[in-house]
Design a protein around this motif. Structure first.
Motif, mmCIF file in Angstrom:
data_model
loop_
_atom_site.group_PDB
_atom_site.id
_atom_site.type_symbol
_atom_site.label_atom_id
_atom_site.label_comp_id
_atom_site.label_asym_id
_atom_site.label_seq_id
_atom_site.Cartn_x
_atom_site.Cartn_y
_atom_site.Cartn_z
ATOM 1 N N SER A 164 -6.226 3.031 0.631
ATOM 2 C CA SER A 164 -5.321 4.017 0.196
ATOM 3 C C SER A 164 -4.366 2.626 -0.885
ATOM 4 O O SER A 164 -4.813 1.548 -0.584
ATOM 5 C CB SER A 164 -4.254 4.350 0.751
ATOM 6 N N GLU A 165 -4.275 3.104 -1.993
ATOM 7 C CA GLU A 165 -3.388 1.360 -2.733
ATOM 8 C C GLU A 165 -2.889 1.106 -1.637
ATOM 9 O O GLU A 165 -2.187 -0.085 -2.005
ATOM 10 C CB GLU A 165 -3.181 2.507 -4.105
ATOM 11 N N ASN A 166 -2.137 1.520 -0.482
ATOM 12 C CA ASN A 166 -1.172 0.461 0.055
ATOM 13 C C ASN A 166 -1.176 -0.149 0.255
ATOM 14 O O ASN A 166 -1.157 -0.858 0.904
ATOM 15 C CB ASN A 166 -0.218 2.008 0.313
ATOM 16 N N HIS A 167 -2.693 0.353 1.237
ATOM 17 C CA HIS A 167 -3.066 -0.624 2.420
ATOM 18 C C HIS A 167 -4.008 -1.635 1.562
ATOM 19 O O HIS A 167 -3.686 -2.527 2.182
ATOM 20 C CB HIS A 167 -4.529 0.651 2.554
ATOM 21 N N LEU A 168 -4.848 -1.629 0.833
ATOM 22 C CA LEU A 168 -5.219 -3.167 -0.063
ATOM 23 C C LEU A 168 -4.305 -3.583 -0.409
ATOM 24 O O LEU A 168 -4.968 -4.389 -0.158
ATOM 25 C CB LEU A 168 -6.402 -2.099 -1.763
ATOM 26 N N ALA A 169 -3.531 -2.922 -1.363
ATOM 27 C CA ALA A 169 -2.137 -4.192 -2.031
ATOM 28 C C ALA A 169 -2.076 -5.111 -0.450
ATOM 29 O O ALA A 169 -2.066 -6.167 -0.851
ATOM 30 C CB ALA A 169 -0.665 -3.486 -1.755
ATOM 31 N N LEU A 216 -0.141 -1.987 -8.304
ATOM 32 C CA LEU A 216 -0.327 -1.093 -9.668
ATOM 33 C C LEU A 216 -1.873 -2.148 -9.723
ATOM 34 O O LEU A 216 -2.884 -1.414 -10.427
ATOM 35 C CB LEU A 216 0.523 -2.188 -10.636
ATOM 36 N N THR A 217 -1.934 -3.141 -8.981
ATOM 37 C CA THR A 217 -3.587 -3.873 -8.863
ATOM 38 C C THR A 217 -4.438 -3.050 -8.165
ATOM 39 O O THR A 217 -4.963 -2.708 -9.045
ATOM 40 C CB THR A 217 -3.329 -5.641 -8.807
ATOM 41 N N ALA A 218 -4.008 -2.394 -7.320
ATOM 42 C CA ALA A 218 -4.596 -1.729 -6.252
ATOM 43 C C ALA A 218 -4.813 -0.231 -6.938
ATOM 44 O O ALA A 218 -6.332 -0.248 -7.221
ATOM 45 C CB ALA A 218 -4.587 -1.519 -5.088
#
Length: 98
Positions: A44-49, A57-59
Motif C-alpha cells: 500500500s501507499e502507506n506501507h511504501l511511505a 504523496l511520493t508513494a
C-alpha cells in the motif's frame, strides 16, 4: 528484519531524479525480478511511505508512474496489482528456447 533493511534499495534525496521516479524504478525492478508477481497486490501507499521513508504523496505519485508505465492497475477499494506481462514479453518464447 536487518536482512530486509540491508537488501532494500535506498532512495537518494539529493539526486536530480525525483523521489517518486526512484521509488517507481525500485518497484518496477521488483516486478521485473518476479519478487512482485502478476495479479498480486503491491504494498500500500502507506506501507511504501513507511518502508522507504518518503511522504505518502511520493508513494502515490510512484504508483501513478507505474500505472502510466502499464506495470500496475489500481482497483478502487482493493489496492494496486501487478498486471500480467505484456504480450511482447511472453515467457512462452523464452521457455521454448530452453
Amino acid at each position: 528484519m536487518s536482512d530486509t533493511e540491508a537488501s532494500k534499495p535506498s532512495l537518494d534525496p539529493m539526486s536530480a531524479r525525483p523521489l517518486y521516479i526512484q521509488l517507481a524504478d525500485v518497484i518496477a525492478g521488483k516486478i521485473a525480478s518476479g519478487e512482485l508477481a502478476p495479479d498480486r497486490p503491491i504494498p500500500s501507499e502507506n506501507h511504501l511511505a513507511d518502508e522507504y521513508g518518503v511522504a505518502r504523496l511520493t508513494a502515490r505519485r510512484a504508483a501513478q508512474e507505474l500505472r502510466e508505465r502499464g506495470l500496475i492497475v489500481t482497483v478502487r477499494g482493493k489496492g494496486s496489482f501487478v498486471v500480467e506481462r505484456p504480450t511482447g514479453d511472453a515467457p512462452e518464447e523464452s521457455e521454448r528456447n530452453t
